[in-house]
Design an enzyme around this catalytic site. Structure first.
Site, mmCIF file in Angstrom:
data_model
loop_
_atom_site.group_PDB
_atom_site.id
_atom_site.type_symbol
_atom_site.label_atom_id
_atom_site.label_comp_id
_atom_site.label_asym_id
_atom_site.label_seq_id
_atom_site.Cartn_x
_atom_site.Cartn_y
_atom_site.Cartn_z
ATOM 1 N N LYS A 126 4.206 -3.434 -18.840
ATOM 2 C CA LYS A 126 4.887 -2.260 -18.707
ATOM 3 C C LYS A 126 6.103 -2.184 -19.614
ATOM 4 O O LYS A 126 6.729 -3.123 -19.972
ATOM 5 C CB LYS A 126 5.560 -2.121 -17.153
ATOM 6 C CG LYS A 126 5.918 -0.907 -16.746
ATOM 7 C CD LYS A 126 4.591 -0.036 -16.248
ATOM 8 C CE LYS A 126 4.907 1.398 -16.025
ATOM 9 N NZ LYS A 126 3.551 1.934 -15.379
ATOM 10 N N ASP A 166 4.149 7.106 -18.336
ATOM 11 C CA ASP A 166 4.553 7.112 -17.079
ATOM 12 C C ASP A 166 5.519 8.059 -16.901
ATOM 13 O O ASP A 166 5.612 8.902 -17.985
ATOM 14 C CB ASP A 166 5.219 5.487 -16.992
ATOM 15 C CG ASP A 166 5.410 5.166 -15.488
ATOM 16 O OD1 ASP A 166 4.459 4.723 -14.831
ATOM 17 O OD2 ASP A 166 6.490 5.269 -15.052
ATOM 18 N N THR A 209 -4.849 10.473 -12.730
ATOM 19 C CA THR A 209 -4.266 9.633 -11.405
ATOM 20 C C THR A 209 -4.019 10.608 -10.382
ATOM 21 O O THR A 209 -4.243 10.026 -9.186
ATOM 22 C CB THR A 209 -2.546 9.460 -11.977
ATOM 23 O OG1 THR A 209 -2.716 8.732 -13.272
ATOM 24 C CG2 THR A 209 -1.814 8.299 -11.129
ATOM 25 N N ASN A 241 3.270 14.748 -13.715
ATOM 26 C CA ASN A 241 1.807 14.817 -13.998
ATOM 27 C C ASN A 241 1.075 14.298 -12.744
ATOM 28 O O ASN A 241 0.005 14.938 -12.833
ATOM 29 C CB ASN A 241 1.685 13.687 -15.422
ATOM 30 C CG ASN A 241 0.410 13.266 -15.483
ATOM 31 O OD1 ASN A 241 -0.268 12.219 -14.865
ATOM 32 N ND2 ASN A 241 -0.552 13.904 -16.146
HETATM 33 P P1 NDP Z 1 6.546 12.518 -14.862
HETATM 34 O O1 NDP Z 1 7.552 12.329 -15.598
HETATM 35 O O2 NDP Z 1 5.512 13.497 -15.420
HETATM 36 O O3 NDP Z 1 7.061 13.156 -13.355
HETATM 37 C C1 NDP Z 1 7.998 12.390 -12.719
HETATM 38 C C2 NDP Z 1 8.358 13.420 -11.347
HETATM 39 O O4 NDP Z 1 8.930 12.718 -10.499
HETATM 40 C C3 NDP Z 1 9.113 14.624 -11.633
HETATM 41 O O5 NDP Z 1 9.017 15.264 -10.768
HETATM 42 C C4 NDP Z 1 10.465 14.056 -11.337
HETATM 43 O O6 NDP Z 1 11.475 14.755 -11.144
HETATM 44 C C5 NDP Z 1 10.282 12.949 -10.419
HETATM 45 N N1 NDP Z 1 11.386 11.969 -10.256
HETATM 46 C C6 NDP Z 1 11.512 10.992 -11.091
HETATM 47 N N2 NDP Z 1 12.526 10.067 -11.166
HETATM 48 C C7 NDP Z 1 12.934 10.499 -9.600
HETATM 49 C C8 NDP Z 1 13.917 10.005 -8.989
HETATM 50 N N3 NDP Z 1 14.688 8.993 -9.532
HETATM 51 N N4 NDP Z 1 14.200 10.821 -7.737
HETATM 52 C C9 NDP Z 1 13.706 11.692 -7.539
HETATM 53 N N5 NDP Z 1 12.498 12.253 -8.263
HETATM 54 C C10 NDP Z 1 12.085 11.850 -9.423
HETATM 55 O O7 NDP Z 1 6.137 11.036 -14.192
HETATM 56 P P2 NDP Z 1 4.385 10.742 -13.674
HETATM 57 O O8 NDP Z 1 3.964 11.984 -12.805
HETATM 58 O O9 NDP Z 1 3.449 10.372 -14.744
HETATM 59 O O10 NDP Z 1 4.960 9.628 -12.435
HETATM 60 C C11 NDP Z 1 5.111 9.715 -11.421
HETATM 61 C C12 NDP Z 1 5.173 8.472 -10.500
HETATM 62 O O11 NDP Z 1 3.439 8.087 -10.661
HETATM 63 C C13 NDP Z 1 5.635 7.207 -11.164
HETATM 64 O O12 NDP Z 1 6.117 6.440 -10.073
HETATM 65 C C14 NDP Z 1 4.780 6.512 -12.125
HETATM 66 O O13 NDP Z 1 5.024 5.318 -12.268
HETATM 67 C C15 NDP Z 1 3.508 6.718 -11.393
HETATM 68 N N6 NDP Z 1 2.379 6.850 -12.149
HETATM 69 C C16 NDP Z 1 2.055 7.441 -13.082
HETATM 70 C C17 NDP Z 1 0.798 7.314 -13.631
HETATM 71 C C18 NDP Z 1 0.445 8.077 -15.100
HETATM 72 O O14 NDP Z 1 -0.669 7.806 -15.562
HETATM 73 N N7 NDP Z 1 1.267 8.833 -15.511
HETATM 74 C C19 NDP Z 1 -0.272 6.274 -13.327
HETATM 75 C C20 NDP Z 1 0.035 5.710 -11.858
HETATM 76 C C21 NDP Z 1 1.258 5.816 -11.423
HETATM 77 P P3 NDP Z 1 12.634 15.233 -12.310
HETATM 78 O O15 NDP Z 1 11.876 16.097 -13.343
HETATM 79 O O16 NDP Z 1 13.568 16.199 -11.508
HETATM 80 O O17 NDP Z 1 13.101 13.855 -12.937
HETATM 81 O O1 2IT Z 2 1.558 3.066 -13.447
HETATM 82 C C1 2IT Z 2 0.609 3.349 -14.098
HETATM 83 O O2 2IT Z 2 -0.505 2.494 -13.689
HETATM 84 C C2 2IT Z 2 0.459 3.970 -15.293
HETATM 85 N N1 2IT Z 2 1.506 4.390 -15.682
HETATM 86 C C3 2IT Z 2 -0.540 4.199 -16.154
HETATM 87 C C4 2IT Z 2 -0.856 3.010 -17.282
HETATM 88 C C5 2IT Z 2 -1.937 3.151 -18.081
HETATM 89 O O3 2IT Z 2 -1.854 2.311 -19.035
HETATM 90 O O4 2IT Z 2 -2.582 4.143 -18.307
#
Ligand code: NDP
Ligand code: 2IT
Length: 446
Positions: A126, A166, A209, A241
């Site tokens: 990461k 992420d 995801t 996302n």
């Molecule tokens: P994005 O940046 O696309 O979206 C993040 C979302 O979470 C936004 O709505 C954001 O709101 C909110 N958020 C972020 N930080 C905070 C906080 N401190 N308090 C409250 N809300 C918060 O990220 P992703 O959708 O990619 O990721 C979301 C989660 O999913 C994370 O935990 C990530 O690790 C996990 N994840 C992502 C994967 C991927 O492929 N993208 C795969 C597996 C897990 P705001 O806009 O107000 O910051």
């Molecule tokens: O938390 C996760 O699994 C991710 N942000 C995706 C990692 C990846 O390599 O696609």
């Protein structure tokens, strides 16, 4: 905790007293691996557990760039190369002001087990930066990404370490990062995943995801309750996302999403969230979720994102960030009759909340199993890049569904074997760990 594992945790707690998130993840994992330590004295003897919790390498570097006002900005950059026993380091990059070594170590540690569960040959890693893309111009984001890659490029590659997105890192950022990687190395390869489709990205990665989370949840509902998403009210935190594509698949499977959020607050729409509008606000305008009310004034906006768990629902999908669902949220959900909680974000539930769900026999899909769809399709993107091919969306989606159903089946079978079918967190930790431990043992003390 098991007598062989407690001292390992105690040493981590003594060595890293300020790394709260890392200690939380390490505790949760070690606490559930007791039966493995008893069944495999060779892991204890060869210190596999001690080696597993310490990253193989952490790279920490300075990132500086010039902003639109002509001022120099300085950020921290990191890559935690945690474990390469079963494949190249693999895991996302997070750009968020909260990023530090503790958060990246917790994410990296979880990623090792998640990647193992996918069945694909990927190790765990990461990285990221405390850079905040919010409010920055495209040019500033590009300048930052280029500066970040000016250091990162020497540590990554399609057979060594393959970063992806992420929080705060989506197609735009991956595009800029990849452009700079290519410029410096003169290589066109799969050193990053989540690439836009025109230069090596995989169809279905953007959706993976969120869709994968729903495939996992559907399988759990079916196998454990003989139920489905049909007719269910669903609450999804976040609107990034993962949240957006979880909403899309939930709706396709017959559920109704009634609330979504961002870090400022949540919207509740009893008629069902208009996802096209959320995409417009978040993906196109990069705006705030409260703008939803400009088109739907009858919807409610509550300026407190943690209160989203007080909305009555059948299924909750926390898809924002770590520790966003605490014991108060868990109690509110259970009191309102929630059937299932499936983690789209990484470690969104506190340890107390997790235990509360398991004790109350809520179907609880832990992050490392339930959100593995993103990295699974990243693995499929690596395969396509290596073969110089691109598969159809239908093929990628079918493979994703198959991988998620397999993950559920293995996690459920493992949880059942170790005494509590509802303890899917334990099932996921044990099922994910065994392959990594075997590989570490086979490769000797390195
Ligand atoms: P994005 O940046 O696309 O979206 C993040 C979302 O979470 C936004 O709505 C954001 O709101 C909110 N958020 C972020 N930080 C905070 C906080 N401190 N308090 C409250 N809300 C918060 O990220 P992703 O959708 O990619 O990721 C979301 C989660 O999913 C994370 O935990 C990530 O690790 C996990 N994840 C992502 C994967 C991927 O492929 N993208 C795969 C597996 C897990 P705001 O806009 O107000 O910051
Ligand atoms: O938390 C996760 O699994 C991710 N942000 C995706 C990692 C990846 O390599 O696609």
């Amino acid at each position: 905790m098991n007598k062989h594992l407690q001292p390992i945790y105690d040493k981590l707690a003594a060595d890293y007293p300020y790394q709260k998130e890392f200690l939380q993840a390490a505790y949760e994992i070690l606490d559930s691996l007791g039966p493995v330590a008893e069944e495999h004295p060779e892991y204890v003897k060869e210190k596999v557990f001690e080696r597993f919790v310490i990253p193989e390498r952490i790279i920490s570097f300075r990132v500086s760039y010039v902003d639109d006002k002509g001022e120099v900005q300085v950020n921290h950059g990191y890559r935690v190369q945690y474990n390469s026993a079963i494949g190249p380091y693999k895991g996302g990059l997070r750009f968020h002001p909260s990023v530090n070594e503790s958060i990246l170590k917790f994410l990296g540690l979880e990623q090792i087990l998640k990647n193992s569960l996918t069945g694909l040959p990927m190790g765990g890693g990461k990285g990221g930066s405390d850079f905040d893309p919010k409010g920055k111009s495209d040019r500033e984001v590009m300048a930052f990404c280029q500066a970040f890659m000016n250091e990162l490029y020497r540590h990554i590659g399609d057979t060594t370490d393959v970063p992806a997105g992420d929080i705060g890192v989506g197609g735009r950022e991956i595009g800029y990062l990849y452009g700079q990687y290519k410029k410096i190395t003169n290589r066109v390869d799969g050193a990053l995943t989540g690439k836009p489709l025109s230069f090596g990205g995989s169809l279905g990665r953007k959706e993976a995801t969120g869709y994968g989370l729903c495939y996992f949840a559907s399988r759990a509902l079916d196998k454990m309750k003989g139920d489905s998403f049909k007719g269910k009210n669903v609450v999804i935190s976040g609107s990034g996302n993962v949240a957006i594509y979880a909403c899309e698949k939930t709706t396709e499977l017959g559920g109704k999403v009634v609330a979504m959020s961002d870090s400022n607050g949540y919207v509740y729409d009893e008629n069902g969230i208009d996802l096209d509008l959320v995409k417009q606000i978040k993906e196109v305008r990069r705006g705030r979720i409260k703008e939803y009310l400009e088109k739907y004034p009858a919807a409610q906006y509550v300026p407190d994102c943690k209160k989203i768990w007080t909305v009555k629902c059948d299924i909750a999908l926390p898809c924002a960030t770590q520790n966003e669902l605490d014991i108060d949220g868990a109690k509110a959900l259970v009191e309102n009759g929630v059937i299932g909680v499936f983690e789209g974000a990484n470690m969104p539930s506190t340890l107390e909340a997790t235990h509360y769900f398991v004790e109350h026999k809520v179907l609880f899909g832990p992050a490392k199993a339930a959100n593995a769809g993103g990295v699974a399709v990243s693995g499929l993107e690596m395969s396509q890049n290596a073969q110089h091919l691109s598969w159809s969306k239908k093929e990628v989606d079918a493979r994703l569904k198959d991988i998620m159903e397999n993950i559920f089946d293995r996690v459920y079978a493992t949880a059942t074997k170790y005494g509590d079918a509802y303890d899917l967190p334990k099932g996921a930790n044990i099922a994910g760990f065994e392959k990594v431990a075997e590989a570490m043992l086979a490769q000797g003390v390195i």
